[in-house]
Enzyme design. Sequence first.
Site, mmCIF file in Angstrom:
data_model
loop_
_atom_site.group_PDB
_atom_site.id
_atom_site.type_symbol
_atom_site.label_atom_id
_atom_site.label_comp_id
_atom_site.label_asym_id
_atom_site.label_seq_id
_atom_site.Cartn_x
_atom_site.Cartn_y
_atom_site.Cartn_z
ATOM 1 N N HIS A 40 -3.619 9.133 1.599
ATOM 2 C CA HIS A 40 -3.610 7.914 0.784
ATOM 3 C C HIS A 40 -4.996 7.638 0.238
ATOM 4 O O HIS A 40 -5.988 8.182 0.705
ATOM 5 C CB HIS A 40 -3.102 6.722 1.615
ATOM 6 C CG HIS A 40 -4.018 6.330 2.735
ATOM 7 N ND1 HIS A 40 -4.624 5.096 2.786
ATOM 8 C CD2 HIS A 40 -4.431 6.991 3.847
ATOM 9 C CE1 HIS A 40 -5.366 5.015 3.886
ATOM 10 N NE2 HIS A 40 -5.262 6.157 4.546
ATOM 11 N N HIS B 125 0.870 -1.178 0.000
ATOM 12 C CA HIS B 125 0.000 0.000 0.000
ATOM 13 C C HIS B 125 0.907 1.228 0.000
ATOM 14 O O HIS B 125 2.008 1.182 0.554
ATOM 15 C CB HIS B 125 -0.910 0.001 1.236
ATOM 16 C CG HIS B 125 -1.878 1.136 1.261
ATOM 17 N ND1 HIS B 125 -2.789 1.345 0.249
ATOM 18 C CD2 HIS B 125 -2.071 2.138 2.161
ATOM 19 C CE1 HIS B 125 -3.506 2.421 0.534
ATOM 20 N NE2 HIS B 125 -3.084 2.925 1.684
ATOM 21 N N CYS C 133 -3.495 3.036 -5.382
ATOM 22 C CA CYS C 133 -2.805 3.904 -4.423
ATOM 23 C C CYS C 133 -1.389 4.267 -4.884
ATOM 24 O O CYS C 133 -0.909 5.372 -4.609
ATOM 25 C CB CYS C 133 -2.780 3.259 -3.037
ATOM 26 S SG CYS C 133 -1.995 1.636 -2.992
#
Length: 162
Positions: free
Chosen positions: A35, A23, A113
């Site tokens: 994010h 991530h 992301c």
Amino acid sequence: MLAPIPEPKPGDLIEIFRPMYRHWAIYVGDGYVIHLAPPSEIAGAGAASIMSALTDKAIVKKELLCHVAGKDKYQVNNKHDEEYTPLPLSKIIQRAERLVGQEVLYRLTSENCEHFVNELRYGVPRSDQVRDAVKAVGIAGVGLAALGLVGVMLSRNKKQKQ
């Protein structure tokens, strides 16, 4: 002995090592990151990444890095600094802050992301995870095709001997 994790600076890309994927977030200072939070990230650190593949929307969130990372390891990883010139810090932070709270398009293969943070830092949306996964699938496909061809050849050779 492991080197200490460098303290992130505003504008740094943060790579968080989830069990099945990485991530990404961008550090904006005072312990906070911004994010993209698809359902797998909203559910909490370490949640099943399969949820990300089943959605087309994510929320841009500003949260403490320690909460986003949870128990997962993370590192500063501005890996494209040699290839791309980072945008001015004020522009990176301003663009990121302006997006907080917005629901945005999310696609695992083209708007995830990693694309999000690279676009903020460099102005270039890119995901090495996606590129690497596509390569791996291609290599696996070639390998399976080669195995199938060998199987056919061995089968024919066996029939010819009979």
